[in-house]
Design an enzyme around this catalytic site. Structure first.
Site, PDB file in Angstrom:
ATOM      1  N   HIS A  42       6.045   6.084  -0.840  1.00 33.75           N
ATOM      2  CA  HIS A  42       6.594   5.072  -1.083  1.00 33.75           C
ATOM      3  C   HIS A  42       5.700   4.102  -1.076  1.00 33.75           C
ATOM      4  O   HIS A  42       4.795   4.326  -0.168  1.00 33.75           O
ATOM      5  CB  HIS A  42       7.640   5.755  -0.357  1.00 33.75           C
ATOM      6  CG  HIS A  42       7.569   4.910   1.130  1.00 33.75           C
ATOM      7  ND1 HIS A  42       8.045   5.856   2.013  1.00 33.75           N
ATOM      8  CD2 HIS A  42       7.602   3.856   1.680  1.00 33.75           C
ATOM      9  CE1 HIS A  42       7.144   5.509   3.677  1.00 33.75           C
ATOM     10  NE2 HIS A  42       7.140   4.323   3.420  1.00 33.75           N
ATOM     11  N   HIS A  97       0.596  -1.174  -0.083  1.00 36.03           N
ATOM     12  CA  HIS A  97       0.446   0.230  -0.074  1.00 36.03           C
ATOM     13  C   HIS A  97       0.511   1.184  -0.250  1.00 36.03           C
ATOM     14  O   HIS A  97       2.017   1.266   0.200  1.00 36.03           O
ATOM     15  CB  HIS A  97      -0.747  -0.077   1.429  1.00 36.03           C
ATOM     16  CG  HIS A  97      -0.067   0.236   2.907  1.00 36.03           C
ATOM     17  ND1 HIS A  97       0.605  -0.879   3.151  1.00 36.03           N
ATOM     18  CD2 HIS A  97      -0.046   1.382   3.423  1.00 36.03           C
ATOM     19  CE1 HIS A  97       1.217  -0.327   3.937  1.00 36.03           C
ATOM     20  NE2 HIS A  97       1.878   1.053   4.055  1.00 36.03           N
TER      21      HIS A  97
HETATM   22  O1  3AM Z   1       4.121   2.313   4.391  1.00 33.33           O
HETATM   23  P1  3AM Z   1       5.069   2.002   4.935  1.00 33.33           P
HETATM   24  O2  3AM Z   1       5.018   0.441   4.778  1.00 33.33           O
HETATM   25  O3  3AM Z   1       6.706   2.451   4.834  1.00 33.33           O
HETATM   26  O4  3AM Z   1       5.821   2.424   8.556  1.00 33.33           O
HETATM   27  C1  3AM Z   1       4.561   1.298   8.828  1.00 33.33           C
HETATM   28  C2  3AM Z   1       4.238   1.774   7.833  1.00 33.33           C
HETATM   29  O5  3AM Z   1       4.715   2.334   7.058  1.00 33.33           O
HETATM   30  C3  3AM Z   1       4.213   3.309   9.088  1.00 33.33           C
HETATM   31  O6  3AM Z   1       2.867   3.552   9.252  1.00 33.33           O
HETATM   32  C4  3AM Z   1       2.623   2.463   7.658  1.00 33.33           C
HETATM   33  C5  3AM Z   1       1.313   1.709   8.456  1.00 33.33           C
HETATM   34  O7  3AM Z   1       1.984   0.794   9.202  1.00 33.33           O
HETATM   35  N1  3AM Z   1       4.370   3.590  11.152  1.00 33.33           N
HETATM   36  C6  3AM Z   1       4.265   2.775  11.683  1.00 33.33           C
HETATM   37  N2  3AM Z   1       4.377   3.147  12.562  1.00 33.33           N
HETATM   38  C7  3AM Z   1       5.082   4.832  12.686  1.00 33.33           C
HETATM   39  C8  3AM Z   1       5.608   5.434  13.463  1.00 33.33           C
HETATM   40  N3  3AM Z   1       5.605   5.811  14.722  1.00 33.33           N
HETATM   41  C9  3AM Z   1       5.537   5.316  11.011  1.00 33.33           C
HETATM   42  N4  3AM Z   1       4.878   6.125  10.265  1.00 33.33           N
HETATM   43  C10 3AM Z   1       5.109   7.811  11.014  1.00 33.33           C
HETATM   44  N5  3AM Z   1       5.624   7.389  12.529  1.00 33.33           N
END
Ligand code: 3AM
Length: 187
Positions: A121, A37
């Site tokens: 991304h 996603h």
């Molecule tokens: O889209 P991606 O996979 O890069 O890494 C987590 C994921 O990103 C991010 O939110 C998305 C859905 O879980 N994520 C997890 N913890 C986070 C945080 N504390 C975070 N993004 C920002 N702050």
């Protein structure tokens, strides 16, 4: 508490193509196809009663559908070690605009502001300490010309995320349609 984020679901064809890039990197955990996603805004853990406030605020976001192209590859790193690789998004003012609208809707719903800059991304894999920076660099180089046909973004999604031993499980809680502005009423 419920862990939430806003994102874009991706068409199956695009997820197929992204999945086909996977494999062959030591220390990598590839994102399963169902989980691929684009995160628009991580919200984090909120008390369950806040869910409705957030959903109502997001339903007021107004934006028209637009096309998005996934192209290129990149990585994030910490202490000079790669932490993840991702597929890039061609610059899209419409995507940035949607992000801004979501951000202000969330603020109105009382969600704390996000410090991190929005860097669109699609995460493909995350690495543990055994990952080889050289192999990761090789992967990025080998796939630098990756480019998928554009896809139409017609809604964004409020996802919940359940953390588990074998990684998170995402569930699409609410889909918010994007709609072209209605023609002004002539009567
Ligand atoms: O889209 P991606 O996979 O890069 O890494 C987590 C994921 O990103 C991010 O939110 C998305 C859905 O879980 N994520 C997890 N913890 C986070 C945080 N504390 C975070 N993004 C920002 N702050």
């Amino acid at each position: 508490m419920i862990r939430l984020f806003c994102g874009l679901a991706l068409p199956a064809q695009l997820r197929d193509r992204l999945i086909s890039l996977g494999g062959g990197l030591p220390g990598a955990r590839w994102v399963p196809e169902d989980n691929l996603h684009l995160t628009l805004r991580f919200i984090g853990e909120v008390p369950e009663p806040s869910f409705d406030d957030i959903a109502v605020a997001l339903s007021a976001v107004k934006a028209a559908p637009f096309d998005l192209t996934v192209a290129g590859m990149g990585h994030f790193e910490r202490k000079r070690r790669p932490t993840m690789v991702w597929a890039g998004i061609e610059p899209s003012p419409r995507l940035l605009d949607l992000h801004v609208r979501i951000e202000s809707a969330l603020r109105r719903a009382g969600v704390e502001g996000e410090e991190r800059q929005f860097q669109p991304h699609i995460t493909l894999a995350r690495f543990d300490a055994s990952a080889s920076p050289e192999r990761v660099a090789g992967f990025l180089q080998a796939n630098s010309l990756f480019r998928a046909p554009p896809f139409r973004v017609e809604h964004f999604t409020l996802f919940s995320s359940m953390l588990g031993r074998s990684g998170p499980t995402y569930h699409a809680e609410v889909e918010f349609p994007l709609a072209a502005a209605l023609a002004p009423d002539r009567f």
